[in-house]
Design a protein around this motif. Structure first.
Motif, short mmCIF file in Angstrom:
data_model
loop_
_atom_site.label_atom_id
_atom_site.label_comp_id
_atom_site.label_asym_id
_atom_site.label_seq_id
_atom_site.Cartn_x
_atom_site.Cartn_y
_atom_site.Cartn_z
N PHE A 130 -5.50 11.69 2.19
CA PHE A 130 -4.78 11.18 1.02
C PHE A 130 -5.03 12.01 -0.24
O PHE A 130 -4.20 12.01 -1.14
CB PHE A 130 -5.17 9.72 0.75
CG PHE A 130 -4.36 9.06 -0.32
CD1 PHE A 130 -3.00 8.81 -0.12
CD2 PHE A 130 -4.92 8.67 -1.52
CE1 PHE A 130 -2.24 8.21 -1.11
CE2 PHE A 130 -4.17 8.05 -2.51
CZ PHE A 130 -2.81 7.82 -2.30
N VAL A 131 -6.15 12.70 -0.31
CA VAL A 131 -6.46 13.56 -1.46
C VAL A 131 -6.82 14.94 -0.93
O VAL A 131 -7.79 15.08 -0.19
CB VAL A 131 -7.62 13.01 -2.30
CG1 VAL A 131 -7.95 13.97 -3.44
CG2 VAL A 131 -7.28 11.63 -2.86
N LEU A 132 -6.02 15.95 -1.29
CA LEU A 132 -6.39 17.32 -0.95
C LEU A 132 -7.36 17.79 -2.03
O LEU A 132 -6.98 18.47 -2.98
CB LEU A 132 -5.15 18.22 -0.88
CG LEU A 132 -4.31 18.12 0.39
CD1 LEU A 132 -3.15 19.11 0.34
CD2 LEU A 132 -5.15 18.37 1.64
N GLY A 133 -8.61 17.41 -1.85
CA GLY A 133 -9.61 17.62 -2.87
C GLY A 133 -10.49 18.83 -2.59
O GLY A 133 -10.92 19.06 -1.46
N ILE A 134 -10.75 19.60 -3.63
CA ILE A 134 -11.72 20.70 -3.57
C ILE A 134 -12.98 20.18 -4.24
O ILE A 134 -12.97 19.84 -5.43
CB ILE A 134 -11.19 21.95 -4.28
CG1 ILE A 134 -9.93 22.46 -3.56
CG2 ILE A 134 -12.25 23.05 -4.34
CD1 ILE A 134 -9.23 23.61 -4.26
N THR A 185 -0.52 20.60 -3.71
CA THR A 185 -0.07 19.26 -3.29
C THR A 185 -1.27 18.30 -3.29
O THR A 185 -1.76 17.88 -2.23
CB THR A 185 0.61 19.26 -1.91
OG1 THR A 185 1.52 20.36 -1.83
CG2 THR A 185 1.38 17.97 -1.69
N PRO A 186 -1.76 17.90 -4.47
CA PRO A 186 -3.03 17.15 -4.56
C PRO A 186 -3.07 15.86 -3.76
O PRO A 186 -4.12 15.49 -3.23
CB PRO A 186 -3.15 16.87 -6.06
CG PRO A 186 -2.32 17.92 -6.71
CD PRO A 186 -1.18 18.18 -5.79
N LEU A 187 -1.94 15.16 -3.68
CA LEU A 187 -1.86 13.96 -2.83
C LEU A 187 -0.91 14.29 -1.68
O LEU A 187 0.31 14.31 -1.87
CB LEU A 187 -1.36 12.74 -3.62
CG LEU A 187 -2.24 12.30 -4.79
CD1 LEU A 187 -1.62 11.10 -5.49
CD2 LEU A 187 -3.65 11.99 -4.34
N PRO A 188 -1.44 14.58 -0.49
CA PRO A 188 -0.59 15.10 0.59
C PRO A 188 0.36 14.10 1.21
O PRO A 188 1.26 14.48 1.93
CB PRO A 188 -1.61 15.59 1.62
CG PRO A 188 -2.85 14.79 1.37
CD PRO A 188 -2.87 14.57 -0.11
N SER A 211 0.83 -1.20 0.00
CA SER A 211 0.00 0.00 0.00
C SER A 211 0.86 1.24 0.00
O SER A 211 1.95 1.27 0.58
CB SER A 211 -0.93 0.03 1.20
OG SER A 211 -1.70 1.24 1.20
N ILE A 212 0.34 2.31 -0.64
CA ILE A 212 0.98 3.62 -0.60
C ILE A 212 0.16 4.59 0.24
O ILE A 212 0.48 5.78 0.31
CB ILE A 212 1.16 4.19 -2.01
CG1 ILE A 212 -0.18 4.26 -2.73
CG2 ILE A 212 2.19 3.38 -2.79
CD1 ILE A 212 -0.19 5.13 -3.95
N ALA A 213 -0.90 4.11 0.89
CA ALA A 213 -1.78 4.97 1.68
C ALA A 213 -1.75 4.56 3.14
O ALA A 213 -1.65 3.38 3.48
CB ALA A 213 -3.22 4.90 1.15
N ILE A 214 -1.85 5.53 4.00
CA ILE A 214 -1.79 5.31 5.44
C ILE A 214 -2.89 4.36 5.90
O ILE A 214 -4.04 4.44 5.45
CB ILE A 214 -1.89 6.67 6.18
CG1 ILE A 214 -1.51 6.53 7.65
CG2 ILE A 214 -3.26 7.30 6.03
CD1 ILE A 214 -1.33 7.86 8.36
#
Length: 420
Positions: free
Chosen positions: A406-410, A303-306, A86-89
């Motif tokens: 994981f996603v700095l989403g607007i 930084t879209p993927l923090p 995995s690449i996600a926390i």
């Protein structure tokens, strides 16, 4: 506020980070990102404990690496810091998490990435420029001048969805399925996104698999295409991937998210940044030649993927802290991109910043974002066409963000466009 009071709170969005003991810092909490307050928490960590251990959290114990240089050290040492799994926390074996090449180590990673890389490579870019510009013009010319509308929906999603369909040679009439599957992929409780249940997420991703299995069988044996599925289906190293459906699905999820989130949220984040720094917007109006440089600054700023996660394969000392074999190590790109030790005046949005491409948003080493040039190309062309038409894209209401680490989403941004 006292720590015993803070412990009882469901959200830390309004909490002063200096009221929380360092050993209780938990940067996995999604409300910090939804409320856009995460940076003041990272600022304290960079200053006082740049390699920080969180012993207790909903996603288990983990290390936070927050300085630019330490992040680069981890990201470029793939032998000690593994992407496997995995690449996600917090993602564990209980989560539906099909394997994909970014969550693999060498040599498998290199083999699978090499197959699809030409789909976002230099030759492909030369063919995409006119396609992107034509679509950008159609989108912008259709905007309701003088009326309030949602920039995320009308521009950011529409542009990136169209480009995803091009990269996959996906039926245009169904292209919004791609955006939906991207959102479903990143809707995981571990990263703080509870928008759908785990069961519903798995069901919808299996529908994605079925759709693409049909496309694979249509394209197997036809090497003329330059889309991701055709390349996977016809390359000697991956032509049998169809017999391993979970790996096929995992790579689809990776490529869809990679082609969606970075560009979509940077396309919205750039408008917001220029509104927040009006002197930079005026600089842009006076010198549109700055657009190419500004694109890199937008991607750093948003930084879209923090974060990206690694797992230690052996004990390792980083900045005087001993990380143990098996520990979860989180590289907080969102923090490193605000590290004044590496980026001068990092808390300022500066469109003519020298060396603007030296940021962390695309990562480093073997896992550096494969589609970075495609993202930059889309953003450059979109801003070139925006500046031909509009003196001001004005943010006129509340900006809403995604609850996710994981996603700095607007997710919503009401705007009005003002022609020259």
């Amino acid at each position: 506020m006292q720590w015993n009071e803070i412990e009882q709170l469901d959200s830390w969005a309004e909490v002063n980070p200096y009221d929380v003991p360092l050993d209780k810092f938990d940067m996995s909490r999604p409300e910090l990102y939804e409320s856009n307050v995460h940076e003041k928490w990272f600022a304290r960590l960079r200053k006082e404990d740049p390699v920080h251990f969180c012993a207790e959290s909903k996603v288990g114990p983990f290390w936070s690496v927050t300085s630019f240089q330490d992040i680069k050290t981890v990201d470029t040492n793939h032998k000690v810091f593994s992407s496997e799994g995995s690449i996600a926390i917090g993602i564990t074996g209980e989560t539906f998490n099909p394997p994909n090449f970014i969550a693999m180590d060498q040599p498998t990673h290199d083999v699978q990435r090499r197959v699809v890389a030409p789909g976002a490579g230099p030759d492909r870019l030369s063919n995409l420029e006119s396609i992107i510009r034509e679509k950008a013009c159609l989108i912008l010319d259709d905007l309701p001048v003088g009326e309030t509308f949602d920039w995320v929906d009308k521009v950011s999603i529409e542009m990136t969805t169209y480009m995803l369909a091009i990269l996959f040679d996906f039926p245009m009439e169904d292209r919004h399925k791609l955006t939906h599957w991207s959102d479903v992929t990143t809707s995981v409780e571990a990263v703080g996104n509870f928008s759908i249940s785990a069961e519903e997420r798995e069901k919808e991703l299996m529908e994605c698999l079925a759709y693409f299995q049909k496309i694979w069988h249509e394209r197997a044996g036809d090497t003329a295409g330059f889309d991701f599925v055709t390349m996977l289906a016809n390359h000697p190293d991956t032509k049998d991937m169809i017999d391993d459906p979970m790996t096929f699905l995992g790579n689809l999820m990776l490529l869809i998210v990679g082609g969606n989130d970075t560009t979509r949220n940077s396309m919205s984040g750039g408008v917001l940044a220029l509104n927040d720094f009006p002197e930079q917007y005026e600089l842009l109006r006076n010198d549109p030649e700055l657009i190419t440089n500004m694109v890199s600054e937008i991607i750093r700023w948003q930084t879209p993927l923090p974060h990206m996660r690694r797992t230690a394969t052996e004990d390792f000392v980083l900045n005087d802290k001993t990380i143990k074999k098996g520990d979860q190590v989180i590289m907080w790109y969102a923090s490193g991109n605000r590290d004044d030790a590496a980026i001068e005046n990092s808390h300022e949005f500066i469109i003519d910043r020298p060396k603007a491409r030296q940021h962390l948003s695309f990562g480093f080493g073997i896992h550096r974002c494969m589609g970075n040039r495609v993202a930059e190309l889309q953003l450059r062309i979109m801003w070139e066409e925006i500046m031909k038409r509009f003196k001001f894209v004005e943010v006129v209401g509340e900006v809403k963000r995604l609850p996710s680490n994981f996603v700095l989403g607007i997710t919503e941004m009401p705007v009005k466009v003002h022609p020259w």
